[in-house]
Design an enzyme around this catalytic site. Structure first.
Site, PDB file in Angstrom:
ATOM      1  N   GLU A   1      -3.206 -39.097  -6.895  1.00 55.30           N
ATOM      2  CA  GLU A   1      -2.935 -40.094  -7.941  1.00 55.30           C
ATOM      3  C   GLU A   1      -2.507 -39.447  -9.257  1.00 55.30           C
ATOM      4  O   GLU A   1      -1.909 -40.117 -10.122  1.00 55.30           O
ATOM      5  CB  GLU A   1      -4.161 -40.999  -8.152  1.00 55.30           C
ATOM      6  CG  GLU A   1      -5.299 -40.420  -8.939  1.00 55.30           C
ATOM      7  CD  GLU A   1      -6.205 -39.468  -8.170  1.00 55.30           C
ATOM      8  OE1 GLU A   1      -7.215 -39.015  -8.729  1.00 55.30           O
ATOM      9  OE2 GLU A   1      -5.898 -39.172  -6.987  1.00 55.30           O
TER      10      GLU A   1
ATOM     11  N   CYS B   1     -10.799 -36.832  -2.821  1.00 59.16           N
ATOM     12  CA  CYS B   1     -11.763 -35.870  -3.381  1.00 59.16           C
ATOM     13  C   CYS B   1     -13.194 -36.216  -2.935  1.00 59.16           C
ATOM     14  O   CYS B   1     -13.549 -35.942  -1.788  1.00 59.16           O
ATOM     15  CB  CYS B   1     -11.627 -35.787  -4.895  1.00 59.16           C
ATOM     16  SG  CYS B   1     -12.418 -34.310  -5.581  1.00 59.16           S
TER      17      CYS B   1
ATOM     18  N   HIS C   1      -6.127 -34.631  -5.508  1.00 62.68           N
ATOM     19  CA  HIS C   1      -5.981 -35.895  -6.226  1.00 62.68           C
ATOM     20  C   HIS C   1      -4.503 -36.295  -6.307  1.00 62.68           C
ATOM     21  O   HIS C   1      -3.841 -36.037  -7.326  1.00 62.68           O
ATOM     22  CB  HIS C   1      -6.563 -35.769  -7.637  1.00 62.68           C
ATOM     23  CG  HIS C   1      -8.045 -35.897  -7.711  1.00 62.68           C
ATOM     24  ND1 HIS C   1      -8.687 -37.097  -7.927  1.00 62.68           N
ATOM     25  CD2 HIS C   1      -9.020 -34.964  -7.577  1.00 62.68           C
ATOM     26  CE1 HIS C   1      -9.996 -36.896  -7.947  1.00 62.68           C
ATOM     27  NE2 HIS C   1     -10.227 -35.610  -7.730  1.00 62.68           N
TER      28      HIS C   1
END
Length: 238
Positions: free
Chosen positions: A217, A110, A215
Site C-alpha cells: 500500500e 505485514c 507493505h
C-alpha cells in the site's frame, strides 16, 4: 456492483487519553484504486457481530500493526514485543479462519501474513535479528521512507504471487521485526527474502488467500504492487 472489502483496524491512545480506532489511509486508497468499496472493521467487535459481517463483506484485508500475543503461538518472549492487543488478535484470527472455511478472498499485509500463519497453526520469530542466524535488516523504520525498497524477494513459479507480479523477483519495502517461523497448515510459502525469511504465503486450495510480509500500500507507484490489490478485489467480485 463493486465488492465490499472489510479492512481491519487497530487502536491508539491519543494525547488526550482517548482511545481511537486507527487505520492508515493508504489501505483505504489501495482498495479504492483497485475498484473495491472499503469499510473499516473496528477492533473490539464481538464474535456475534462478526457473524453479521460475514453476510456483508465480499473480502477481507488484514492490515499491519502491533505484535501478536505470544500466547497465541507459544512464542519466545522478547523485549522488542510491543503494542499487543488481544482483542485485535482474536478478531483477526476469527476473520482468517472463517474466510478460509467459506472460501472468501483474504489479503494479509505485514502483521496480516503473521495473523494468517498463527490462525492456521503456525508460529513466529518474535524478533528476527536475535532469533534468526544470518538475517538481513528487516526493520527499516521509523526514520526511513516507507516506500524505500529495502531488499528483493524471490517468488516461487506457478504461484498466485508469480502470476500477480509477472515474474520471479521484485523489490519490496520492509517494516517488520517479526516473521513466520514454523508454517501453518493449508498454506505454502511463495516468496522469500535473500536470508530465507518467508515473505509471502498462499493457499493452493482457496480462490484467494494471500499474505505478504511487505507493505504494497506504500508502493502504489509500482504496477506490480497495485496488481496485488487489483487481483484481490477482482477475486471478491466472483
Amino acid at each position: 456492483m463493486p465488492p465490499i472489502i472489510g479492512i481491519t483496524s487497530g487502536k491508539i491512545l491519543g494525547n488526550s487519553q482517548l482511545t481511537r480506532v486507527s487505520l492508515i489511509d493508504k489501505y483505504v486508497q489501495a482498495i479504492q484504486l483497485a475498484g473495491g468499496v472499503p469499510l473499516v472493521i473496528p477492533t473490539g467487535i464481538t464474535s456475534a457481530e462478526l457473524v453479521f459481517c460475514r453476510q456483508v463483506f465480499d473480502g477481507y484485508l488484514l492490515t499491519g500493526g502491533g505484535d501478536i500475543a505470544i500466547e497465541r503461538f507459544d512464542g519466545e518472549p522478547n523485549p522488542r514485543i510491543s503494542d499487543v492487543d488481544p482483542d485485535r488478535d482474536q478478531m483477526e484470527i476469527e476473520i482468517t479462519q472463517f474466510a478460509f472455511e467459506e472460501n472468501k478472498p483474504l489479503l494479509g499485509i505485514c502483521r496480516g501474513i503473521q495473523i494468517i500463519n498463527v490462525a492456521m497453526g503456525g508460529s513466529l520469530f518474535t524478533d528476527i535479528i536475535t532469533q534468526r542466524e544470518n538475517a538481513i535488516k528487516h526493520d527499516w523504520y521509523p526514520n526511513v521512507a516507507r516506500n524505500y525498497e529495502a531488499h528483493s524477494v524471490k517468488i516461487v513459479e506457478n504461484s498466485i504471487m508469480y502470476q500477480i507480479i509477472h515474474g520471479d523477483e521484485v523489490n519490496v519495502n520492509s517494516l517488520h521485526h517479526q516473521a513466520i517461523k514454523e508454517l501453518g497448515q493449508h498454506i505454502l510459502p511463495t516468496a522469500y527474502a535473500p536470508d530465507g525469511i518467508i515473505e509471502a504465503v498462499e493457499s493452493p486450495i482457496h480462490q484467494f488467500f494471500l499474505g505478504v510480509q511487505w507493505h504494497p500500500e506504500w508502493m502504489l507507484s509500482s504496477p506490480s504492487m497495485v496488481n496485488i490489490f487489483k487481483q484481490f478485489v477482482t477475486s471478491a467480485k466472483t
